[in-house]
Design an enzyme around this catalytic site. Structure first.
Site, PDB file in Angstrom:
ATOM      1  N   ASP A   1       7.965   4.634  -8.312  1.00  0.00           N
ATOM      2  CA  ASP A   1       8.902   4.819  -7.518  1.00  0.00           C
ATOM      3  C   ASP A   1       9.922   4.663  -8.370  1.00  0.00           C
ATOM      4  O   ASP A   1       9.866   3.984  -9.373  1.00  0.00           O
ATOM      5  CB  ASP A   1       8.841   4.262  -6.219  1.00  0.00           C
ATOM      6  CG  ASP A   1       8.904   2.521  -6.239  1.00  0.00           C
ATOM      7  OD1 ASP A   1       8.943   2.235  -7.741  1.00  0.00           O
ATOM      8  OD2 ASP A   1       9.011   1.781  -5.398  1.00  0.00           O
ATOM      9  N   SER A   2      11.280   5.054  -8.080  1.00  0.00           N
ATOM     10  CA  SER A   2      12.570   4.647  -8.734  1.00  0.00           C
ATOM     11  C   SER A   2      12.834   3.137  -8.791  1.00  0.00           C
ATOM     12  O   SER A   2      13.722   2.880  -9.678  1.00  0.00           O
ATOM     13  CB  SER A   2      13.778   5.595  -8.043  1.00  0.00           C
ATOM     14  OG  SER A   2      13.976   5.111  -6.889  1.00  0.00           O
ATOM     15  N   GLY A   3      12.506   2.581  -7.820  1.00  0.00           N
ATOM     16  CA  GLY A   3      12.861   0.976  -7.790  1.00  0.00           C
ATOM     17  C   GLY A   3      14.028   0.795  -6.921  1.00  0.00           C
ATOM     18  O   GLY A   3      14.288  -0.194  -6.392  1.00  0.00           O
ATOM     19  N   GLY A   4      14.839   2.120  -6.400  1.00  0.00           N
ATOM     20  CA  GLY A   4      15.950   1.717  -5.605  1.00  0.00           C
ATOM     21  C   GLY A   4      15.426   1.350  -4.216  1.00  0.00           C
ATOM     22  O   GLY A   4      16.092   0.526  -3.713  1.00  0.00           O
ATOM     23  N   PHE A   5      14.469   2.065  -3.649  1.00  0.00           N
ATOM     24  CA  PHE A   5      14.215   1.833  -2.292  1.00  0.00           C
ATOM     25  C   PHE A   5      13.795   0.233  -2.122  1.00  0.00           C
ATOM     26  O   PHE A   5      14.033  -0.560  -1.190  1.00  0.00           O
ATOM     27  CB  PHE A   5      12.902   2.805  -1.978  1.00  0.00           C
ATOM     28  CG  PHE A   5      12.490   2.267  -0.491  1.00  0.00           C
ATOM     29  CD1 PHE A   5      13.354   2.931   0.707  1.00  0.00           C
ATOM     30  CD2 PHE A   5      11.457   1.657  -0.317  1.00  0.00           C
ATOM     31  CE1 PHE A   5      12.814   2.528   2.057  1.00  0.00           C
ATOM     32  CE2 PHE A   5      10.908   1.317   0.951  1.00  0.00           C
ATOM     33  CZ  PHE A   5      11.549   1.598   2.074  1.00  0.00           C
TER      34      PHE A   5
ATOM     35  N   HIS B   1     -12.939  -1.063   2.809  1.00  0.00           N
ATOM     36  CA  HIS B   1     -13.238   0.168   3.952  1.00  0.00           C
ATOM     37  C   HIS B   1     -11.926   0.721   4.265  1.00  0.00           C
ATOM     38  O   HIS B   1     -12.238   2.154   4.490  1.00  0.00           O
ATOM     39  CB  HIS B   1     -13.656  -0.674   5.033  1.00  0.00           C
ATOM     40  CG  HIS B   1     -13.635   0.231   6.302  1.00  0.00           C
ATOM     41  ND1 HIS B   1     -14.778   1.264   6.607  1.00  0.00           N
ATOM     42  CD2 HIS B   1     -12.686   0.460   7.347  1.00  0.00           C
ATOM     43  CE1 HIS B   1     -14.226   1.894   7.698  1.00  0.00           C
ATOM     44  NE2 HIS B   1     -12.948   1.514   8.157  1.00  0.00           N
TER      45      HIS B   1
ATOM     46  N   GLN C   1      16.715  14.042   0.449  1.00  0.00           N
ATOM     47  CA  GLN C   1      17.464  13.163   1.595  1.00  0.00           C
ATOM     48  C   GLN C   1      18.383  13.960   2.591  1.00  0.00           C
ATOM     49  O   GLN C   1      18.219  15.397   2.640  1.00  0.00           O
ATOM     50  CB  GLN C   1      18.217  12.284   0.795  1.00  0.00           C
ATOM     51  CG  GLN C   1      17.605  11.221  -0.077  1.00  0.00           C
ATOM     52  CD  GLN C   1      16.786  10.231   0.617  1.00  0.00           C
ATOM     53  OE1 GLN C   1      16.942  10.375   2.111  1.00  0.00           O
ATOM     54  NE2 GLN C   1      16.005   9.369   0.161  1.00  0.00           N
TER      55      GLN C   1
ATOM     56  N   CYS D   1     -19.429  -0.857   5.177  1.00  0.00           N
ATOM     57  CA  CYS D   1     -20.216  -0.470   6.555  1.00  0.00           C
ATOM     58  C   CYS D   1     -21.613  -0.415   6.278  1.00  0.00           C
ATOM     59  O   CYS D   1     -22.339  -0.565   7.370  1.00  0.00           O
ATOM     60  CB  CYS D   1     -19.582   0.860   6.954  1.00  0.00           C
ATOM     61  SG  CYS D   1     -17.869   0.788   7.492  1.00  0.00           S
TER      62      CYS D   1
ATOM     63  N   CYS E   1     -19.241   3.774   3.465  1.00  0.00           N
ATOM     64  CA  CYS E   1     -18.960   2.816   2.449  1.00  0.00           C
ATOM     65  C   CYS E   1     -19.592   1.664   2.320  1.00  0.00           C
ATOM     66  O   CYS E   1     -20.597   1.337   3.084  1.00  0.00           O
ATOM     67  CB  CYS E   1     -17.427   2.396   2.626  1.00  0.00           C
ATOM     68  SG  CYS E   1     -17.257   0.865   3.731  1.00  0.00           S
TER      69      CYS E   1
ATOM     70  N   ASP F   1       1.826   8.321   0.597  1.00  0.00           N
ATOM     71  CA  ASP F   1       1.599   7.071  -0.018  1.00  0.00           C
ATOM     72  C   ASP F   1       1.985   5.843   1.131  1.00  0.00           C
ATOM     73  O   ASP F   1       3.141   6.211   1.958  1.00  0.00           O
ATOM     74  CB  ASP F   1       2.527   6.687  -1.328  1.00  0.00           C
ATOM     75  CG  ASP F   1       3.748   6.179  -0.804  1.00  0.00           C
ATOM     76  OD1 ASP F   1       4.878   6.980  -0.580  1.00  0.00           O
ATOM     77  OD2 ASP F   1       4.127   4.805  -0.887  1.00  0.00           O
TER      78      ASP F   1
ATOM     79  N   GLY G   1      13.293   9.385   2.705  1.00  0.00           N
ATOM     80  CA  GLY G   1      14.359   8.904   4.226  1.00  0.00           C
ATOM     81  C   GLY G   1      13.408   9.038   5.372  1.00  0.00           C
ATOM     82  O   GLY G   1      14.128   8.928   6.333  1.00  0.00           O
TER      83      GLY G   1
ATOM     84  N   CYS H   1     -19.020   5.698   8.595  1.00  0.00           N
ATOM     85  CA  CYS H   1     -18.734   5.601   7.398  1.00  0.00           C
ATOM     86  C   CYS H   1     -19.757   5.026   6.537  1.00  0.00           C
ATOM     87  O   CYS H   1     -20.716   4.385   6.939  1.00  0.00           O
ATOM     88  CB  CYS H   1     -17.509   4.303   7.611  1.00  0.00           C
ATOM     89  SG  CYS H   1     -16.837   3.954   5.941  1.00  0.00           S
TER      90      CYS H   1
HETATM   91 ZN   LIG Z   1     -16.799   1.655   5.799  1.00  0.00          ZN
END
Ligand SMILES: [Zn+2]
Ligand SMILES: [Zn+2]
Lengths: 410, 389
Positions: A91-95, A333, A188, A308, A305, A265, A215, A303
Site C-alpha cells: 500500500d502507499s503508507g498513507g492510509f 483454517h 476516491q 479441519c 484443510c 484484501d 475509501g 473443509c
Molecule cells: Zn479448515
C-alpha cells in the site's frame, strides 16, 4: 506495465481472469491476506503456499519503519527478504498513517505526521511513497491518495478526490520501475456518484495497469458500499484488474465479484482468528464459546484443510486465545477458507455456474432465506437471480443486517 | 514397550532403542509441548515423534470425558504415530509446589492456579489420555528441602506409585518415579524401592530444582547404580547441553528439556558444531557483540540486521533452508510470532542433532572424549571471551 490480465470467463458483470504478475500467475477473483510486517501472523511461507495464497500484502508504513525500505532494497527486495516466491502488493503508507497516527495531517505536499520513532514532524509525499515502494519491490504498488473517512461529508470529500487526481501524476512520474512493478491508481470520491465518476474518468485517462476502489469498508452503510463498487466497476476498463481495498468479509467479496471486482484484501480472517473466531460457510464459529468444549466435529466438516482434517472444535477451544498454537491453527483454517472461496468464485464463473455458486453460498449463510436487502439489491444489478435462496422481503421479520456478527447456532 | 541397550560408553553411558512400538534410538529428547503440541512449531512442520505431554495442561478448556471419547491424546492431537510421554511436571507452566503438596496429593503451580492432584485423579487422566508412556505421581522437593521433608517425599512417592500401578487400567508403559532430593541415601533408597516394583522403566524426578551441577553427579549415580540395566530411564529438569551430557554419562536414556523453549523465547538460536568426535577441533572466534557464548547466538543483536546467511550454514531444517538471520532479526524486532516458530524449528532440529551426535559417540566408544571436548570448547570459548572484553 508489468502485468497481463486475461479474462477467462464472464457471467454478466462478474469475471474470472488470469492475472500474470512478475512473480506469479494468479487466478481472479482473489483474496490477498495482509502481511503487515513481512509475515502473515503465525504462518510460514511454506504454509501460505500450501493454502494457495497468490498475492500477499505488505504495509509500506510499517516496513519503512522497520526494517526500513533501504535495508529491504539492500538485501534484494521484500520477496527475497521474506522468501516469498509469489506476488506481493504494497500500500502507499498513507492510509496507515491517517488511521494509526492521530497527528497525521494532509496538505498539498503530502501526509505530514509525527515520527513514531523520535516524535519529529515528517512528510510522506507521493514521490516518497513511490520511492519507498520501488525499494520494497512488490509486484503491485499503490498510489498515495488523500484518504478521508467515508462517513465524512461535505467539501473535504471533493478536495480529497481532486488531490488524489493531482497526486497520481506525481506518483506516475516518480515511479522508477514501471517494467517490474505495477502502479495502481485509487478511485476516491466518498459516497458521491458525481465525484466518483470524475475520479474514475481522470484515472482511466492515465492508462494505469490496474485500478483500486478506495475509501470503502470504513463504516458506511452496506447499500452505499455496493452502489459505489457497482458504479466504479461499470466505469473502469474491462481489460484491467479492479481491486476493492480493505474488503474481506466473505459476503462482501461474493457481492463485489458479482459486480465485476477482482481483488480484495483484509486483515479480518487472521485478526478474527486471533480472537478465536473461525470462518465457516454458515458465517462464523466462535471457538471460545463454552459449547465447543465437547464438540468433536472439525471446525468446518466441509473443509479439507490441515486443521479441519486433524482437529476437533473441542481441542481448538482449549487452545484459542491462550496458546500461540490456537491462533496459528485458526489463521491457517481462515485463510484456507478465503482461498477456497476465491477458487470457488473463479471456477464457477469459468464454468458458467456462477449464479448456482452464489445461491449455494447464500443458502448456507442464510438458511432461513433472510438474505439482507442490500445483497438482493446488488444481485439484481449484477444480474444474478437469487430468488431460489432468498425469501420475499414482506414475509420476513426485521433482519440483522451485519451477518458477520451472527452466531452460528448448531 | 520394549527396550534394549545396544552400546556402552567406557563408563555408564549407554545407547539403546525403545520400541513403543515405533523404534526410538536413545539417548533421546522429548519435545516440550503445550497441550500436546509444540509451543510454536505447527503440526505440518513437526519432524520428531517423541513428545512430552503434561496431563495437567488439559485441566482447562476440555473435559476428560471428551478426550476419552475421541480415543485419547493421539487422535485428539492428530499425532497417531507419535510417542507421547506423560509427565505431570513440565518445568514451565506446571511446576511442582512442594509447600502445598500433602498426603492427599501433589500440588502444582499452573496458569489456572494451584492444583492439588490426587493419585486417583491422575490415573483418571492417564486412562482417558492413553499416553504411550506415563510416570507415576511424585512428590518432588527442591534441593533445600529439610531432611525430614525429603524423607516424607520419598515415602509418599512410593505410596503413590503403588496406588497408581494398582489402579492403572491403561496399556501404556509405566515408569516408576524416583525422588530423594539432594540426599544420596534417600536417592538410593528410593531407587532401590522403585526397582522392586512392577514398572517398565524409571523416571528420575526432583532435579533442576535448585541443586548445582556438581552436587548432582553423586545423586544421579546413586540412582542409576541402583537400577536394573535393562530398563530405560527418563529424567526431568536436566536441560542444558552440559546437563544432558551429565545425565547420559550417568546412564540416563530419555530427557525432557525445556532448554529449547527458553532459548526460543529469548531470541536465541543454537549454533554449536555438531561434528563427530573424529573431526578437527575448530577454534571459536567470538565477537564481542555477537551475543554468543559459543553454543548459541542472540538473533536480536544488531549485527544480524543485514546478515543474509542462515543460522547454521549447512543446517537442513526448514528455517535454515528458507530464511536468513536478517529476516529473523527483523521478526524479533517487530515481535512477530513467526520469529518463534522459525527459532523453535531450528533449535529443535539442532538439539536433536546433538542427541544424534551423542548416540554416535557412544556407539563408537568415544562418548567420554565427546563430552570432554564439548565442555572443553565451551570453557575455551568463555575464557577467550573474557580475555577479549
Ligand atoms: Zn479448515
Ligand atoms: Zn537450522
Amino acid at each position: 506495465m508489468a502485468l497481463r490480465f486475461e479474462i477467462l470467463g464472464r457471467f454478466n458483470r462478474a469475471r474470472a481472469a488470469r492475472l500474470i504478475l512478475p512473480h506469479y500467475e494468479c487466478q481472479t477473483p482473489l483474496f490477498m491476506p495482509v502481511g503487515t510486517q513481512g509475515t502473515i501472523k503465525g504462518l510460514t511461507t511454506n504454509q501460505l503456499e500450501d493454502i494457495g495464497c497468490q498475492i500477499i500484502l505488505g504495509n509500506t508504513y510499517h516496513l519503512a519503519l522497520r526494517p526500513t525500505s533501504e535495508l529491504i532494497d539492500e538485501l534484494g527486495g521484500l520477496h527475497k527478504f521474506m522468501n516469498w516466491p509469489r506476488a506481493l502488493l504494497t500500500d502507499s503508507g498513507g492510509f496507515q498513517m491517517v488511521s494509526l497516527l492521530h497527528l497525521a495531517d494532509i496538505t498539498e505536499k503530502g501526509v505530514t505526521f509525527q515520527s513514531p520513532v523520535d516524535g519529529k514532524p515528517m512528510l510522506l509525499t507521493p514521490e516518497e511513497s513511490i520511492q519507498i515502494q520501488n525499494r520494497i519491490g512488490a509486484d503491485i504498488i499503490m498510489a498515495l491518495d488523500d484518504v478521508v473517512k467515508t462517513t465524512i461529508t461535505g467539501p473535504r470529500i471533493e478536495e480529497a478526490m481532486y488531490r488524489t487526481l493531482r497526486w497520481i501524476d506525481r506518483c506516475i512520474s516518480a515511479h522508477k520501475r514501471p517494467h517490474e512493478q505495477n502502479l495502481f491508481g485509487i478511485v476516491q470520491g466518498g459516497l458521491d456518484p458525481v465525484l466518483r465518476d470524475i475520479c474514475v474518468r481522470g484515472l482511466v485517462e492515465r492508462n494505469l495497469p490496474g485500478y483500486a476502489i478506495g475509501g470503502l469498508a470504513g463504516g458506511e452503510d452496506k447499500d452505499s458500499f455496493w452502489r459505489v463498487v457497482a458504479q466504479c466497476t461499470a466505469a473502469l476498463p474491462e481489460h484491467k484488474p479492479r481491486y476493492v481495498m480493505g474488503v474481506g468479509y466473505p459476503l462482501d467479496i461474493v457481492v463485489c465479484s458479482a459486480l465485476g471486482a477482482d481483488m480484495y484484501d483484509c486483515v479480518y480472517p487472521t485478526r478474527t482468528a486471533r480472537f478465536g473466531t473461525a470462518l465457516v460457510p454458515e458465517g462464523v464459529l466462535r471457538l471460545k464459546h463454552k459449547a465447543m468444549e465437547d464438540d468433536m466435529r472439525p471446525i468446518d466438516p466441509t473443509c479439507d484443510c490441515m486443521v479441519c482434517k486433524t482437529y476437533t472444535r473441542a481441542y481448538i477451544h482449549c487452545l484459542v486465545t491462550k496458546d500461540a498454537m490456537g491462533s496459528q491453527l485458526l489463521s491457517y483454517h481462515n485463510l484456507y477458507y478465503m482461498m477456497k472461496l476465491s477458487r470457488g468464485l473463479h471456477s464457477s464463473i469459468v464454468e458458467g455456474r456462477f449464479p448456482e455458486f452464489v445461491c449455494q453460498f447464500l443458502q448456507k449463510m442464510f438458511p432461513q432465506g433472510d438474505v439482507p436487502e442490500w445483497v438482493c439489491n446488488a444481485m439484481e444489478v449484477a444480474g444474478i437471480d437469487i430468488s431460489s435462496c432468498s425469501a420475499p422481503f414482506s414475509s420476513l421479520p426485521n433482519k440483522v443486517e451485519d451477518t458477520q456478527n451472527q452466531e452460528v447456532k448448531q | 514397550m520394549k527396550f534394549a541397550v545396544k552400546a556402552w560408553s567406557n563408563g555408564k553411558g549407554r545407547a539403546g532403542v525403545v520400541h513403543c512400538p515405533q523404534p526410538i534410538e536413545t539417548p533421546a529428547l522429548l519435545l516440550t509441548t503445550r497441550k500436546g503440541l509444540p509451543v510454536f512449531i505447527p503440526p505440518d512442520h513437526l519432524h520428531s515423534n517423541l513428545l512430552h505431554v503434561s496431563p495437567l495442561h488439559f485441566l482447562e478448556g476440555i473435559s476428560l470425558k471428551a478426550i476419552s471419547n475421541i480415543g485419547g491424546l493421539h487422535p485428539l492431537l492428530g499425532l497417531r504415530d507419535h510417542i507421547l510421554v506423560a509427565v505431570p511436571r513440565d518445568s514451565i507452566i506446571s511446576i511442582p509446589d512442594h509447600d502445598s503438596t500433602n498426603r492427599i496429593g501433589a500440588s502444582f503451580e499452573t496458569p489456572c492456579g494451584r492444583m492439588l492432584i490426587k493419585p486417583a485423579e491422575y490415573m483418571e487422566m492417564i486412562s482417558s489420555m492413553r499416553p504411550n508412556l506415563w510416570v507415576t505421581l511424585a512428590d518432588e522437593v527442591p534441593a533445600w528441602a529439610s531432611e525430614k521433608r525429603n524423607k516424607v517425599s520419598v515415602e509418599r512417592t512410593l505410596r503413590w506409585l503403588d496406588e497408581c500401578i494398582t489402579s492403572s487400567s491403561t496399556d501404556g508403559a509405566v515408569f516408576g518415579s524416583i525422588v530423594g532430593g539432594s540426599r544420596v541415601e534417600e536417592r538410593r533408597r528410593c531407587a532401590q524401592e522403585v526397582a522392586r516394583r512392577n514398572v517398565e522403566g524409571f523416571w528420575i524426578g526432583g532435579f533442576g530444582l535448585g541443586e548445582s551441577m556438581e552436587e548432582r553427579n553423586p545423586l544421579l549415580s546413586a540412582v542409576t547404580d541402583s537400577l536394573p540395566e535393562e530398563k530405560p530411564r527418563l529424567v526431568s529438569g536436566l536441560g542444558l547441553p552440559e546437563e544432558v551430557l551429565q545425565g547420559v554419562a550417568a546412564g540416563v536414556d530419555l530427557f525432557d528439556s525445556t532448554y529449547i523453549y527458553h532459548l526460543t523465547l529469548g531470541g536465541f538460536a543454537l549454533t554449536f558444531e555438531l561434528e563427530r568426535t573424529d573431526t578437527q577441533i575448530t577454534k571459536y572466534q567470538p565477537k564481542s557483540n555477537s551475543g554468543s557464548d559459543g553454543t548459541k547466538i542472540n538473533l536480536k543483536a544488531t549485527m544480524y540486521r543485514k546478515d543474509i546467511s542462515p543460522i547454521v550454514d549447512n543446517c537442513k531444517c526448514y528455517t535454515c533452508q528458507n530464511h536468513t538471520k536478517a529476516y529473523i532479526n527483523h521478526l524479533l524486532n517487530v515481535h512477530e510470532m513467526l520469529a518463534h516458530i522459525l527459532l523453535e524449528i531450528h533449535n529443535t532440529h539442532h538439539f536433536l542433532g546433538f542427541f544424534r551426535s551423542i548416540r554416535e559417540a557412544i556407539q563408537e566408544g568415544k562418548f567420554e572424549q565427546f563430552q570432554q571436548k564439548f565442555i572443553g570448547s565451551r570453557h575455551e570459548h568463555l575464557f577467550s571471551a573474557t580475555l577479549s572484553v
